[in-house]
Design a protein around this motif. Structure first.
Motif: not given
Length: 187
Positions: A34-63
């Motif tokens: 369950t955790t792994r399924f939820v984390l896949l969805i969240i990390t994917s969307l977090t990466t997209a959110s950070l990209f939308a914010q033009h975050n140039t640092v945390a996006i690498w960790l999220a990716g």
């Protein structure tokens, strides 16, 4: 120096799932599905959110976390545990509600906080499992992610709550997992 810290953070975040995958394949770790399924969805969307914010640092960790999530979810399907208990399903529903909130807002910062809250809720089944069965996890995986988040923090040049929120969360949740894993060894 910023790019060096980002590089170190990304390498650590990419090495950690390889260590975890090895432990899974050797039956030394059993990820919670369950955790792994939820984390896949969240990390994917977090990466997209950070990209939308033009975050140039945390996006690498999220990716890197998204790549981790893909690998570990695949391995957890056959070699993991959990997934359909009432607590698992409740956490999944709450996490998915957080994801819906995240996706319906037009504010990337609110989306990021909703993602962090959903991630924390998605981690609850693993936290419970690890509390009861600490030998189903390995501390090295989580320690590398603590360091990866720490190097991400070192790369931040403009300190704001949006910039530091995700790396701090990653540090805290992984440090807590380490505590749950090594706790029995201390007693």
């Amino acid at each position: 120096m910023k790019s060096v810290f980002i590089g170190i953070s990304s390498v650590l975040a990419l090495i950690s799932p390889l260590i975890y995958a090895r432990a899974i394949l050797r039956d030394e770790a059993k990820p919670h599905r369950t955790t792994r399924f939820v984390l896949l969805i969240i990390t994917s969307l977090t990466t997209a959110s950070l990209f939308a914010q033009h975050n140039t640092v945390a996006i690498w960790l999220a990716g890197a976390s998204t790549l981790q999530s893909i690998l570990i979810l695949i391995l957890s399907i056959k070699r993991g545990m959990g997934g359909w208990a009432k607590t698992d399903l409740l956490c999944m529903v709450i996490a998915l509600a957080g994801i819906v909130l995240w996706q319906t807002t037009s504010n990337p910062a609110i989306a990021l906080y909703a993602a962090i809250a959903a991630d924390a809720t998605g981690m609850v089944p693993t936290l419970i499992k690890t509390y009861h069965l600490p030998k189903t996890e390995i501390w090295a995986f989580y320690l590398l992610d603590v360091f990866a988040a720490g190097f991400t923090m070192l790369a931040i040049t403009t300190w704001s709550i949006q910039e530091i929120s995700y790396p701090i969360y990653i540090m805290v949740i992984n440090a807590f997992m380490i505590f749950l894993i090594i706790r029995p060894l201390k007693m």
